[in-house]
Design an enzyme around this catalytic site. Structure first.
Site, short mmCIF file in Angstrom:
data_model
loop_
_atom_site.label_atom_id
_atom_site.label_comp_id
_atom_site.label_asym_id
_atom_site.label_seq_id
_atom_site.Cartn_x
_atom_site.Cartn_y
_atom_site.Cartn_z
CG ASP A 157 -2.03 0.93 0.96
OD1 ASP A 157 -3.21 0.63 1.07
OD2 ASP A 157 -1.73 2.33 1.05
CB ILE A 158 0.98 4.15 -2.28
CG1 ILE A 158 2.03 5.13 -2.62
CG2 ILE A 158 -0.29 4.97 -2.06
CD1 ILE A 158 1.82 5.61 -4.21
N GLY A 200 -16.09 2.87 3.32
CA GLY A 200 -14.62 3.23 3.14
C GLY A 200 -13.95 2.81 1.78
CD GLN A 201 -14.82 -0.82 -2.89
OE1 GLN A 201 -15.60 -0.79 -2.84
NE2 GLN A 201 -13.97 -1.34 -4.11
CG HIS A 248 -8.72 -3.02 -2.88
ND1 HIS A 248 -9.45 -2.37 -3.43
CD2 HIS A 248 -8.43 -2.22 -1.51
CE1 HIS A 248 -9.95 -1.17 -2.63
NE2 HIS A 248 -9.36 -1.33 -1.34
P1 AMP Z 1 -9.91 1.50 -0.04
O1 AMP Z 1 -9.98 2.80 0.73
O2 AMP Z 1 -10.12 0.34 0.76
O3 AMP Z 1 -10.40 1.61 -1.43
O4 AMP Z 1 -8.13 1.40 -0.17
C1 AMP Z 1 -7.41 1.96 -1.29
C2 AMP Z 1 -5.74 1.93 -0.82
O5 AMP Z 1 -5.07 1.96 -1.95
C3 AMP Z 1 -5.64 2.82 0.17
O6 AMP Z 1 -4.83 2.27 1.42
C4 AMP Z 1 -4.58 3.49 -0.67
O7 AMP Z 1 -3.30 4.15 0.15
C5 AMP Z 1 -4.13 2.65 -1.41
N1 AMP Z 1 -3.48 3.13 -2.73
C6 AMP Z 1 -3.78 4.01 -3.35
N2 AMP Z 1 -3.07 4.23 -4.87
C7 AMP Z 1 -2.23 3.30 -4.53
C8 AMP Z 1 -0.99 3.03 -5.52
N3 AMP Z 1 -0.74 3.75 -6.57
N4 AMP Z 1 -0.21 2.05 -5.24
C9 AMP Z 1 -0.43 1.45 -4.03
N5 AMP Z 1 -1.52 1.41 -3.02
C10 AMP Z 1 -2.39 2.62 -3.38
#
Ligand code: AMP
Ligand code: ZN
Length: 119
Positions: free
Chosen positions: A33-34, A99-100, A106
Site C-alpha cells: 500500500d502506498i 470506506g472504499q 482489494h
Molecule cells: P480503499 O479505501 O479500501 O479503497 O483503499 C485503497 C488503498 O489503496 C489505500 O489504502 C491507498 O493508500 C492505496 N493506494 C492508492 N493508490 C495506490 C497506489 N498507486 N499504489 C499502492 N496503493 C495505493
C-alpha cells in the site's frame, strides 16, 4: 477476463502504473500500500476487474478463498510476527460508506508491532 482501462488497480496489475509488487500469479497480484497504516500493509487484488465484494458472484468463490489463503501466507513473509502474539488483520472496504476509495476489489493485509497509524 474483464478489465477497466481507467481503473488504478487494473493499471497496476497490467504494469502501466508502477507498484512494489510482492506476489503475482495467474489470478492475483499483491503489492505494498502506498500509504501504509501499519508496519506491514499490502493489498491483494484479483487480476479481474471486480468492482467490490458486492459485485462478486458464486463464480468467484474459489478466488475469494485464495485471496484469504494468500494473505495468511504472505503476511509473515512480509514481516508480520507469527503466532498468537503476532498476527495480521484483513480488511475489505465495500462501497463509499464502507470506506472504499478504489473501485476494484482489494483486500488490505496489515500487521507488525503496535501501535498502528489507523487503529
Ligand atoms: P480503499 O479505501 O479500501 O479503497 O483503499 C485503497 C488503498 O489503496 C489505500 O489504502 C491507498 O493508500 C492505496 N493506494 C492508492 N493508490 C495506490 C497506489 N498507486 N499504489 C499502492 N496503493 C495505493
Ligand atoms: Zn480494475
Amino acid at each position: 477476463m474483464h478489465t477497466d482501462p481507467d481503473c488504478l488497480f487494473c493499471k497496476i496489475v497490467s504494469g502501466r502504473i508502477p507498484a512494489r509488487k510482492i506476489h503475482e500469479d495467474d489470478e492475483l497480484v499483491a503489492f505494498h500500500d502506498i500509504n501504509p497504516a501499519a508496519p506491514v500493509h499490502f493489498l491483494i487484488v484479483p487480476r479481474e476487474h471486480i468492482e467490490s465484494l458486492a459485485e462478486a458472484s458464486e463464480h468467484h468463490q474459489a478466488l475469494l478463498g485464495r485471496m484469504m489463503l494468500l494473505a495468511a501466507r504472505l503476511a509473515p513473509a512480509q514481516g508480520a510476527n507469527p503466532g498468537r502474539e503476532g498476527g495480521f488483520r484483513i480488511v475489505i472496504n465495500n462501497g463509499r460508506e464502507g470506506g472504499q476509495e478504489v473501485l476494484h476489489l482489494h483486500m488490505h493485509v496489515m500487521g507488525g508491532p503496535r501501535p498502528w497509524r489507523r487503529g
